[in-house]
Write an enzyme that holds these catalytic residues in place. Sequence first.
Site, short mmCIF file in Angstrom:
data_model
loop_
_atom_site.label_atom_id
_atom_site.label_comp_id
_atom_site.label_asym_id
_atom_site.label_seq_id
_atom_site.Cartn_x
_atom_site.Cartn_y
_atom_site.Cartn_z
N ASP A 19 36.35 51.30 48.38
CA ASP A 19 35.06 51.41 49.08
C ASP A 19 34.80 50.15 49.92
OD1 ASP A 19 32.68 52.52 49.84
OD2 ASP A 19 31.63 52.08 47.97
N ASN A 46 32.74 63.62 51.23
CA ASN A 46 32.91 62.86 52.48
C ASN A 46 32.83 63.74 53.73
OD1 ASN A 46 35.26 60.43 51.07
ND2 ASN A 46 33.05 60.26 51.37
C1 FPP Z 1 35.10 54.35 51.56
O1 FPP Z 1 34.57 53.33 52.39
C2 FPP Z 1 36.40 54.72 52.04
C3 FPP Z 1 36.76 55.98 52.42
C4 FPP Z 1 35.86 57.14 52.39
C5 FPP Z 1 38.10 56.24 52.94
C6 FPP Z 1 39.21 55.60 52.17
C7 FPP Z 1 40.35 55.54 53.07
C8 FPP Z 1 41.17 54.49 53.24
C9 FPP Z 1 41.17 53.26 52.45
C10 FPP Z 1 42.13 54.55 54.32
C11 FPP Z 1 43.43 55.07 54.14
C12 FPP Z 1 43.91 55.67 52.90
C13 FPP Z 1 45.13 56.17 52.84
C14 FPP Z 1 45.64 56.81 51.63
C15 FPP Z 1 46.02 56.07 53.99
P1 FPP Z 1 33.22 53.63 53.15
O2 FPP Z 1 33.55 54.22 54.46
O3 FPP Z 1 32.33 54.49 52.31
O4 FPP Z 1 32.64 52.20 53.31
P2 FPP Z 1 31.10 51.82 53.31
O5 FPP Z 1 30.56 52.12 51.93
O6 FPP Z 1 31.11 50.36 53.61
O7 FPP Z 1 30.42 52.63 54.37
#
Ligand code: FPP
Length: 258
Positions: free
Chosen positions: A36, A84
């Site tokens: 996250d 998501n």
């Molecule tokens: C949460 O951060 C992250 C995600 C919903 C996506 C996770 C994906 C990756 C780490 C990228 C690639 C993964 C692979 C397997 C290639 P957020 O967007 O909710 O962050 P925030 O809470 O700061 O908004």
Amino acid sequence: MDKVSDPAPGVQNSETDVDEPAAARRGPRHVAIIMDGNGRWAQSRGRPRLFGHHAGAKRVREVVESCSSLGVKYLTIFAFSTENWKRTQAEVAGLMSLFRRYIAKEMQALAARNVRVRFIGDRVRLDAKLTELMDQLEKTTEQNDGTQLTIALNYGGRDEVARATKRLAQDVAAGRLNPEDVDEETLPKYLDTYVLPDPDLVIRTSGEARISNFLLWQSAYAEYEFIDTLWPDFTAEEFAELCAAFGARDRRFGGIRK
Ligand code: FPP
């Protein structure tokens, strides 16, 4: 349907059976990570959220590579949840494109490093190009017996339990399963994770202390680490420190210390 999402009830997990007994190890055998903080990491730099997801993808390689030296046999990472889809269409499309590119780009390197990759989650809503690549990556790495990497994509713990329950009910209706035989050993055989041991340690980055529908059944006795680091800043060193700290924990699984 692939092996993980279409379990045969009663199948024994030979991989986990041959692993070192829990008592003989101090570090976690299975670590699950909620990656996250990508969005906040990017926004704090004045960049679009997708920039953060791309930076986050780069950290995945480093963490996967460090697993073998840390004795982490199983790594499960939360890439995209069933919730998501509520994000903007642009962010969802950008993430799907990132997953396609990541798989195509990393396929050979993962195979060469003896990593076996599996996906969990519901594939029905994912586009055909992505699911083809997922199938290809699973197939290409299926003989590998090194780090067992599981990527949760369109995964939700409640959705997984609901899908499992549906298949279990179908087996009961068809006379393949006696309702009297349903117990807590039976249901996990229908979960997406049926070939995996339960996670020992669940890490969530970015300072949020919640589990967001991740591995609900499987994490009943996991240890948790909620850390402030945003995922794109997470390093192999921090991962090693968390694994070492796990070794000092007193896990009693509801019992008392011997
Ligand atoms: C949460 O951060 C992250 C995600 C919903 C996506 C996770 C994906 C990756 C780490 C990228 C690639 C993964 C692979 C397997 C290639 P957020 O967007 O909710 O962050 P925030 O809470 O700061 O908004």
